[in-house]
Design a protein around this motif. Structure first.
Motif, PDB file in Angstrom:
ATOM      1  N   PRO A  31       0.825  -1.204   0.000  1.00 51.28           N
ATOM      2  CA  PRO A  31       0.000   0.000   0.000  1.00 51.28           C
ATOM      3  C   PRO A  31       0.869   1.267   0.000  1.00 51.28           C
ATOM      4  CG  PRO A  31      -0.150  -1.169   2.130  1.00 51.28           C
ATOM      5  CD  PRO A  31       0.849  -1.899   1.297  1.00 51.28           C
ATOM      6  N   ASN A  33       0.613   4.560   0.635  1.00 45.83           N
ATOM      7  CA  ASN A  33       0.743   5.653   1.592  1.00 45.83           C
ATOM      8  C   ASN A  33       1.719   5.366   2.725  1.00 45.83           C
ATOM      9  OD1 ASN A  33      -0.646   7.708   0.479  1.00 45.83           O
ATOM     10  ND2 ASN A  33      -2.607   7.215   1.480  1.00 45.83           N
ATOM     11  N   ILE A  34       1.739   4.136   3.200  1.00 49.26           N
ATOM     12  CA  ILE A  34       2.649   3.865   4.319  1.00 49.26           C
ATOM     13  C   ILE A  34       4.091   3.896   3.842  1.00 49.26           C
ATOM     14  CG2 ILE A  34       2.554   1.323   4.167  1.00 49.26           C
ATOM     15  CD1 ILE A  34       2.597   1.535   7.372  1.00 49.26           C
ATOM     16  N   HIS A  35       4.350   3.431   2.633  1.00 49.12           N
ATOM     17  CA  HIS A  35       5.730   3.473   2.134  1.00 49.12           C
ATOM     18  C   HIS A  35       6.176   4.911   1.886  1.00 49.12           C
ATOM     19  CE1 HIS A  35       4.703  -0.869   0.954  1.00 49.12           C
ATOM     20  NE2 HIS A  35       5.393  -0.874   2.073  1.00 49.12           N
ATOM     21  N   MET A  38       6.862   6.364   5.363  1.00 55.11           N
ATOM     22  CA  MET A  38       8.160   5.889   5.861  1.00 55.11           C
ATOM     23  C   MET A  38       9.307   6.644   5.185  1.00 55.11           C
ATOM     24  SD  MET A  38       7.113   1.842   5.758  1.00 55.11           S
ATOM     25  CE  MET A  38       8.642   1.001   6.241  1.00 55.11           C
ATOM     26  N   TYR A  82      11.943   5.759  13.358  1.00 54.44           N
ATOM     27  CA  TYR A  82      10.671   5.330  13.968  1.00 54.44           C
ATOM     28  C   TYR A  82      10.470   6.046  15.297  1.00 54.44           C
ATOM     29  CZ  TYR A  82      10.233   2.241  18.107  1.00 54.44           C
ATOM     30  OH  TYR A  82      10.124   1.762  19.375  1.00 54.44           O
ATOM     31  N   GLU A 110      -2.242  11.037  11.536  1.00 52.71           N
ATOM     32  CA  GLU A 110      -1.741  10.325  12.719  1.00 52.71           C
ATOM     33  C   GLU A 110      -1.728   8.809  12.549  1.00 52.71           C
ATOM     34  OE1 GLU A 110      -3.786  13.078  15.922  1.00 52.71           O
ATOM     35  OE2 GLU A 110      -3.024  11.248  16.829  1.00 52.71           O
ATOM     36  N   ALA A 111      -2.808   8.255  11.985  1.00 54.33           N
ATOM     37  CA  ALA A 111      -2.881   6.795  11.851  1.00 54.33           C
ATOM     38  C   ALA A 111      -1.694   6.286  11.038  1.00 54.33           C
ATOM     39  CB  ALA A 111      -4.195   6.382  11.194  1.00 54.33           C
ATOM     40  N   MET A 112      -1.449   6.947   9.906  1.00 56.83           N
ATOM     41  CA  MET A 112      -0.363   6.489   9.037  1.00 56.83           C
ATOM     42  C   MET A 112       0.996   6.704   9.693  1.00 56.83           C
ATOM     43  SD  MET A 112      -0.557   4.791   6.309  1.00 56.83           S
ATOM     44  CE  MET A 112      -2.198   5.219   5.787  1.00 56.83           C
ATOM     45  N   ILE A 114       1.642   6.561  12.940  1.00 60.83           N
ATOM     46  CA  ILE A 114       1.810   5.489  13.934  1.00 60.83           C
ATOM     47  C   ILE A 114       2.256   4.203  13.235  1.00 60.83           C
ATOM     48  CG2 ILE A 114       0.573   3.990  15.569  1.00 60.83           C
ATOM     49  CD1 ILE A 114      -1.209   6.546  16.169  1.00 60.83           C
ATOM     50  N   LEU A 115       1.551   3.855  12.157  1.00 55.89           N
ATOM     51  CA  LEU A 115       1.876   2.612  11.443  1.00 55.89           C
ATOM     52  C   LEU A 115       3.222   2.696  10.727  1.00 55.89           C
ATOM     53  CD1 LEU A 115      -1.673   1.771  10.012  1.00 55.89           C
ATOM     54  CD2 LEU A 115      -0.515   0.684  11.957  1.00 55.89           C
ATOM     55  N   ASP A 118       5.784   2.010  13.317  1.00 55.84           N
ATOM     56  CA  ASP A 118       5.761   0.566  13.593  1.00 55.84           C
ATOM     57  C   ASP A 118       6.502  -0.210  12.507  1.00 55.84           C
ATOM     58  OD1 ASP A 118       4.149   1.100  15.770  1.00 55.84           O
ATOM     59  OD2 ASP A 118       2.288   0.420  14.826  1.00 55.84           O
ATOM     60  N   ALA A 119       6.207   0.143  11.259  1.00 58.94           N
ATOM     61  CA  ALA A 119       6.751  -0.611  10.124  1.00 58.94           C
ATOM     62  C   ALA A 119       8.261  -0.395   9.981  1.00 58.94           C
ATOM     63  CB  ALA A 119       6.035  -0.208   8.836  1.00 58.94           C
ATOM     64  N   GLN A 121      10.262   0.019  12.530  1.00 64.90           N
ATOM     65  CA  GLN A 121      10.874  -0.880  13.522  1.00 64.90           C
ATOM     66  C   GLN A 121      10.924  -2.310  12.963  1.00 64.90           C
ATOM     67  OE1 GLN A 121      10.939  -2.346  18.158  1.00 64.90           O
ATOM     68  NE2 GLN A 121       9.198  -1.078  17.609  1.00 64.90           N
ATOM     69  N   THR A 122       9.825  -2.757  12.379  1.00 66.52           N
ATOM     70  CA  THR A 122       9.762  -4.113  11.829  1.00 66.52           C
ATOM     71  C   THR A 122      10.809  -4.312  10.738  1.00 66.52           C
ATOM     72  OG1 THR A 122       7.369  -3.962  12.174  1.00 66.52           O
ATOM     73  CG2 THR A 122       8.176  -5.843  10.905  1.00 66.52           C
TER      74      THR A 122
ATOM     75  N   LEU B  92      -6.786   5.468  15.048  1.00 63.92           N
ATOM     76  CA  LEU B  92      -7.084   4.309  14.193  1.00 63.92           C
ATOM     77  C   LEU B  92      -8.537   3.872  14.427  1.00 63.92           C
ATOM     78  CD1 LEU B  92      -3.708   4.081  14.764  1.00 63.92           C
ATOM     79  CD2 LEU B  92      -4.102   2.291  13.077  1.00 63.92           C
ATOM     80  N   GLN B 121       6.629  -4.725  20.648  1.00 65.27           N
ATOM     81  CA  GLN B 121       7.289  -5.193  19.429  1.00 65.27           C
ATOM     82  C   GLN B 121       8.777  -5.439  19.701  1.00 65.27           C
ATOM     83  OE1 GLN B 121       7.938  -4.501  14.657  1.00 65.27           O
ATOM     84  NE2 GLN B 121       6.986  -2.809  15.722  1.00 65.27           N
ATOM     85  N   ILE B 163       1.038  -5.141   9.062  1.00 71.22           N
ATOM     86  CA  ILE B 163       0.841  -3.690   9.018  1.00 71.22           C
ATOM     87  C   ILE B 163       0.273  -3.268   7.665  1.00 71.22           C
ATOM     88  CG2 ILE B 163       1.915  -1.407   9.237  1.00 71.22           C
ATOM     89  CD1 ILE B 163       4.083  -2.683  10.981  1.00 71.22           C
ATOM     90  N   TRP B 168      -4.445  -1.208   4.402  1.00 66.58           N
ATOM     91  CA  TRP B 168      -5.511  -1.447   3.424  1.00 66.58           C
ATOM     92  C   TRP B 168      -6.882  -1.351   4.073  1.00 66.58           C
ATOM     93  CZ3 TRP B 168      -3.287  -6.141   0.252  1.00 66.58           C
ATOM     94  CH2 TRP B 168      -2.425  -5.643  -0.716  1.00 66.58           C
TER      95      TRP B 168
END
Lengths: 303, 303
Positions: A31, A33-35, A38, A82, A110-112, A114-115, A118-119, A121-122, B92, B121, B163, B168
Motif C-alpha cells: 500500500p 501511503n505507508i511506504h 516511511m 521510527y 496520525e494513523a499512518m 503510527i503505522l 511501527d513498520a 521498527q519491523t 485508528l 514489538q 501492518i 488497506w
C-alpha cells in the motif's frame, strides 16, 4: 593523522542512503501511503550519524568495510526514525517540524504516522535478519539492538533502553529536572542507540567480546557527550541554525544537561567524556583514526 | 483420535502465560507505567490462540515440546498485542473496549499506549534473539516474523504483512468492499501472523524447508478460515457473547467476508479451507492430531 573528515562523512552518508533506498519499499509499492510516509521521514535530511558510527566501527574492527555494515547502519537509522516519528505525534511531543520539514503525521495523518513508525521498527529487524555472514553474530546484533531500544535495564546497568528513556522524559515534564534523572534519560533515550550502533558495527566486523566491551564504553561516553552538546546547542542557538524550534526543551522544562549543570560546566563535561571515550579506542591503534574523527566531530560541532 | 482438547488448551494457555509473566518486566520495574501498560493489554484475557498454534506446531515437528517453544509463542502474542493496542488508538479504530475491558490508551493515556505497543514489538525480538538452540533457526524465525508483520509482500505472494493489511483496512473504510480486497486484508492483517506462528513453532522444533512449506500452506488456509469465521460471528452474535461491540465491522463498512459473499457461503468457504488445511498435515501422521484439533476448534467455534 590525516583523515579527510568531510570525505568520510560524504561517503558514509552516500552508503547509508543507498542502503536505505534499496531496503525501503518504493513509493509506488502497495500500500502506497505507508511506504511514502516511511520514506518521508527516513529521507528528511538526517545526518546519518548513527550509521556513520556503525560503518566506521565495522571498518576499524575488520580493517576494511565488511559486507552488511551499510545495512546495519540503515537498520539503526530506521529505528532512530521510527522513534522520531512517534515522538513527534500529538500525544507525545506534538512537533510539527523536524529538520525544517513537516513531520510525518502532519503530512500523512496520525494513523499512518503510527503505522509508519511501527513498520520502520519491523523493517529494521527484517534487515538485520537478512544480513550476510555468521548467524551467531547476527543474533547477537538483534539481541543488542532490541535491548538498547527497549524499556528494560540495558548493558550499562544504569538506565533502560530508548523507549524507557522516552517514558522518563515524558513523565518528568513539568517537574524540576534532577542531575540523576537527566543523566539517566540521556543515557537511555539517546545514548543507548548511539552505543549500540557502534557495538553492532563492531559485531558485523567480527569483534571479540573484549573488543565489544571497549566499543561499548567508547559509545556510552561519546553518546553522553553528544547529547550534552545537543542540549547546549539547543539553548544557545537560533531555530534557523538548528532547523527545529530552539529553546523548546527549556520552555517545556525538559530534562537537559545545561538546565541542571549550567552551560560552561556542560561544555567541560562533554570535553572530558570525549577524551575518555577516545582513550577506549587506543587499543585499536591507527585503525581507530576514522572512528575517533567522527566522535570528535560530533562533540565539537557548533550546530 | 483421542486428544483431550480442553486439557490441551489449558496447558498451552498456562505455558504461554508463564512465559509472558517471566519475559515481561514486572509492574514495579522502572519506568513503572509503561510496564503496567504493557501488562494491562498482554494479560487482558487473550485466548492465546497464536501461541497455542506455535506450541503444537513445534511439538508435532519434534515429537515432544522443544525448549523455547513457549517463548516463541509468547513473542508472537506480544506482537499480536502490540498491533491491538495501536489498532485501538483514537487515530485508528478508536476502540474503548477490548475483550470487555478498557483498552490501553483509556487506562494509561495515548502516549503510553503508543510506547507500550512499540515496546512490545521490541521485546518480541529480544525474546526471539534469546531463544535457546541453533542460531540459524533463530535468525530464520526473526526473518519470518519480521516479514509477516511488516508492509511488504510476504511469502504467500498474495498480500503484504500485518501492518500492510492494517493500512488497506483503514484506507478502504467508507468504500464498498470487494472480494479481492477482503481476501487480501484477511490474508495479511490476521492471516500472516497466524501463519508465521505455525512456521516459527515448526522452526524451533527443527522443521526442514519442505516441512516449513507444508506448515505455511496449512497456516494460510487455517488462518483465512479463522478470520472468515470471526467475521461471521461478528455479524451473527450479540456484543455480550463476543465481549466487544458486535456488528461494528458492518456499521463502519469494514471489509468482511460475509458482507461480500453472504453468511452461508462464508461458512461453506471456511469449512472447505479447514478441510484443505488439515490435509496439509497428513504427512505428519499421528503426530499431527493435536495441531489438527486446534485448527478444527478455531474454525468450528461458535463464539
Amino acid at each position: 593523522m590525516s583523515v579527510d573528515f568531510s570525505q568520510l562523512v560524504q561517503e558514509g552518508l552516500a552508503q547509508t542512503d543507498a542502503a536505505l533506498e534499496r531496503l525501503l519499499p518504493g513509493p509506488d509499492v502497495q500500500p502506497h501511503n505507508i511506504h511514502r510516509a516511511m520514506r518521508h521521514s527516513v529521507f528528511a535530511g538526517g545526518k546519518r550519524l548513527r550509521p556513520l558510527l556503525a560503518l566506521e566501527s565495522a571498518r576499524m574492527i575488520k580493517g576494511t568495510l565488511p559486507d552488511g555494515a551499510a545495512d546495519v547502519g540503515a537498520a539503526v537509522e530506521m529505528l532512530h526514525t521510527y522513534s522520531l516519528i512517534h515522538d513527534d505525534l500529538p500525544a507525545l511531543d506534538n512537533d510539527d517540524l523536524r529538520r525544517g520539514k513537516p513531520t510525518c503525521h502532519v503530512v500523512y495523518g496520525e494513523a499512518m504516522a503510527i503505522l509508519a513508525g511501527d513498520a520502520l521498527q519491523t523493517l529494521a529487524y527484517e534487515t538485520l535478519a537478512k544480513l550476510p555472514g555468521d548467524a551467531l553474530a547476527k543474533i547477537e546484533i538483534v539481541k543488542e539492538i532490541a535491548i538498547a531500544t527497549g524499556t528494560g535495564v540495558g548493558y550499562d546497568g544504569l538506565a533502560p533502553g530508548m523507549i524507557g528513556g522516552q517514558v522518563w522524559d515524558i513523565e518528568g515534564e513539568g517537574t524540576k529536572p534532577t542531575a540523576e534523572r537527566v543523566e539517566a534519560i540521556h543515557r537511555s533515550k539517546t545514548g543507548a542507540l548511539i552505543t549500540v550502533s557502534i557495538v553492532a558495527g563492531g559485531l558485523i566486523g567480527g569483534a571479540s567480546a573484549d573488543e565489544v566491551a571497549s566499543l561499548r564504553r567508547f559509545g556510552q561516553k561519546a553518546g553522553l557527550a553528544f547529547q550534552i552538546v545537543d542540549d547546549v546547542l539547543d539553548m544557545t542557538q537560533s531555530s534557523e541554525e538548528l532547523g527545529k524550534t530552539a529553546g523548546k526543551d527549556t520552555a517545556t522544562d525538559k530534562a537537559t544537561w545545561p538546565a541542571v549543570f549550567g552551560i560552561e560546566s556542560s561544555r567541560a563535561t562533554a570535553a572530558e567524556l570525549l577524551r575518555d571515550a577516545l582513550a577506549e579506542l587506543d587499543r585499536f591503534g591507527a585503525h581507530a583514526e576514522r572512528l575517533k574523527a567522527v566522535a570528535r566531530a560530533l562533540v565539537e560541532r557548533t550546530h
